[in-house]
Design a protein around this motif. Structure first.
Motif, short mmCIF file in Angstrom:
data_model
loop_
_atom_site.label_atom_id
_atom_site.label_comp_id
_atom_site.label_asym_id
_atom_site.label_seq_id
_atom_site.Cartn_x
_atom_site.Cartn_y
_atom_site.Cartn_z
N LYS A 38 25.84 10.21 9.89
CA LYS A 38 25.54 10.47 11.30
C LYS A 38 24.05 10.69 11.53
N HIS A 39 23.35 11.19 10.54
CA HIS A 39 21.93 11.57 10.70
C HIS A 39 21.05 10.85 9.69
N MET A 40 21.08 9.54 9.70
CA MET A 40 20.32 8.75 8.72
C MET A 40 18.81 8.99 8.80
N ASN A 41 18.31 9.41 9.95
CA ASN A 41 16.87 9.69 10.09
C ASN A 41 16.40 10.83 9.22
N ARG A 42 17.31 11.67 8.75
CA ARG A 42 16.92 12.82 7.93
C ARG A 42 16.67 12.45 6.48
N HIS A 43 17.16 11.29 6.06
CA HIS A 43 17.08 10.95 4.63
C HIS A 43 16.90 9.46 4.44
N LYS A 44 15.89 8.92 5.04
CA LYS A 44 15.59 7.49 4.89
C LYS A 44 15.37 7.16 3.41
N ASN A 45 15.87 6.02 3.02
CA ASN A 45 15.70 5.49 1.66
C ASN A 45 16.44 6.29 0.58
N LEU A 46 17.38 7.14 0.97
CA LEU A 46 18.20 7.85 0.00
C LEU A 46 19.62 7.31 0.09
N GLU A 47 20.23 7.08 -1.06
CA GLU A 47 21.58 6.52 -1.12
C GLU A 47 22.60 7.65 -1.32
N TRP A 48 23.64 7.64 -0.49
CA TRP A 48 24.66 8.67 -0.59
C TRP A 48 25.29 8.74 -1.97
N ALA A 49 25.55 7.60 -2.58
CA ALA A 49 26.20 7.59 -3.90
C ALA A 49 25.39 8.40 -4.92
N ASN A 50 24.07 8.31 -4.86
CA ASN A 50 23.22 9.07 -5.79
C ASN A 50 23.25 10.56 -5.47
N VAL A 51 23.25 10.89 -4.18
CA VAL A 51 23.33 12.30 -3.77
C VAL A 51 24.66 12.88 -4.23
N GLN A 52 25.74 12.15 -3.97
CA GLN A 52 27.07 12.63 -4.35
C GLN A 52 27.18 12.82 -5.85
N ALA A 53 26.64 11.90 -6.63
CA ALA A 53 26.69 12.02 -8.09
C ALA A 53 26.01 13.31 -8.55
N LYS A 54 24.88 13.65 -7.95
CA LYS A 54 24.16 14.89 -8.30
C LYS A 54 25.00 16.11 -7.95
N LEU A 55 25.63 16.06 -6.78
CA LEU A 55 26.45 17.19 -6.34
C LEU A 55 27.65 17.39 -7.26
N VAL A 56 28.33 16.31 -7.58
CA VAL A 56 29.51 16.39 -8.44
C VAL A 56 29.14 16.92 -9.83
N ALA A 57 27.95 16.58 -10.30
CA ALA A 57 27.51 17.01 -11.63
C ALA A 57 27.04 18.46 -11.66
N ASN A 58 26.83 19.06 -10.49
CA ASN A 58 26.31 20.42 -10.44
C ASN A 58 27.21 21.29 -9.57
N THR A 59 28.29 21.79 -10.16
CA THR A 59 29.30 22.51 -9.40
C THR A 59 28.77 23.82 -8.79
N GLU A 60 27.83 24.48 -9.44
CA GLU A 60 27.31 25.72 -8.86
C GLU A 60 26.49 25.43 -7.60
N LYS A 61 25.72 24.36 -7.61
CA LYS A 61 24.96 24.00 -6.41
C LYS A 61 25.89 23.51 -5.30
N LEU A 62 26.97 22.87 -5.68
CA LEU A 62 27.96 22.45 -4.68
C LEU A 62 28.58 23.69 -4.05
N TRP A 63 28.83 24.73 -4.85
CA TRP A 63 29.32 26.00 -4.32
C TRP A 63 28.32 26.58 -3.32
N THR A 64 27.03 26.54 -3.66
CA THR A 64 25.99 27.05 -2.76
C THR A 64 25.99 26.28 -1.45
N ILE A 65 26.08 24.96 -1.52
CA ILE A 65 26.09 24.16 -0.30
C ILE A 65 27.33 24.46 0.52
#
Length: 188
Positions: A26-53
């Protein structure tokens, strides 16, 4: 025995990732040139940070990815709710300010709440960068990281957005208002 590990259930993970993906799209202007798949992979790999979010989400922050640090290989999330997060308002700045109040003490402090959910208050620079991504805090204000020279004198700073301008103000660190909360950031 209850675990102190900050981790979500698989169902909570899936639900949160769904919310974040919808917000991302919905807000692509906030993260130009960033791919969701890469963001999601980082989140899935870091469960404590996912808890924080998730804690950012639960307290009304509407976290969204706003950048990527190539030096540290980390995605940067800010609270992107239109107004200061509802679940983090009516707090004074820090523990010292809370303890200095003689009466009518708030339930918590911005610094303590941020630490408990694993985020840091936005700096003035980060707050100004956030405002380049949209209009935030048109009716509320948010405590921001206060330089020690100001805090040592009893003050703290907060910011808001009015008249197409970011305003940074000062107040006694012990003050608190129903329309003032805080915004935070976390790196994943």
């Amino acid at each position: 025995m209850k675990s102190n590990k900050k981790e979500l259930s698989p169902e909570q993970n899936e639900g949160l990732l769904g919310v974040l993906k919808v917000r991302y799209e919905k807000h692509m202007n906030r993260h130009k040139n960033l791919e969701w798949a890469n963001v999601q992979a980082k989140l899935v790999a870091n469960t404590e940070k996912l808890w924080t979010i998730n804690e950012m989400e639960v307290t009304g922050g509407e976290p969204d990815v706003v950048g990527y640090d190539t030096k540290t290989d980390e995605y940067i999330f800010y609270d992107c709710s239109a107004e200061s997060p509802k679940g983090r308002r009516s707090v004074c700045y820090d523990r010292k300010a809370l303890e200095s109040r003689k009466e009518f003490k708030p339930a918590n402090t911005a610094i303590d709440m941020a630490a408990s959910i694993g985020i840091e208050l936005l700096t003035e620079e980060q707050y100004r960068d956030l405002q380049k991504l949209g209009n935030f805090d048109n009716k509320t204000s948010s405590w921001i990281m206060t330089p020690s020279v100001i805090r040592n004198l009893g003050g703290a700073i907060f910011a808001d957005y009015r008249y197409d301008t970011v305003f940074v103000y000062h107040n006694g660190a012990e003050s608190y208002y129903a329309a003032r909360g805080f915004r935070g950031s976390v790196r994943v």
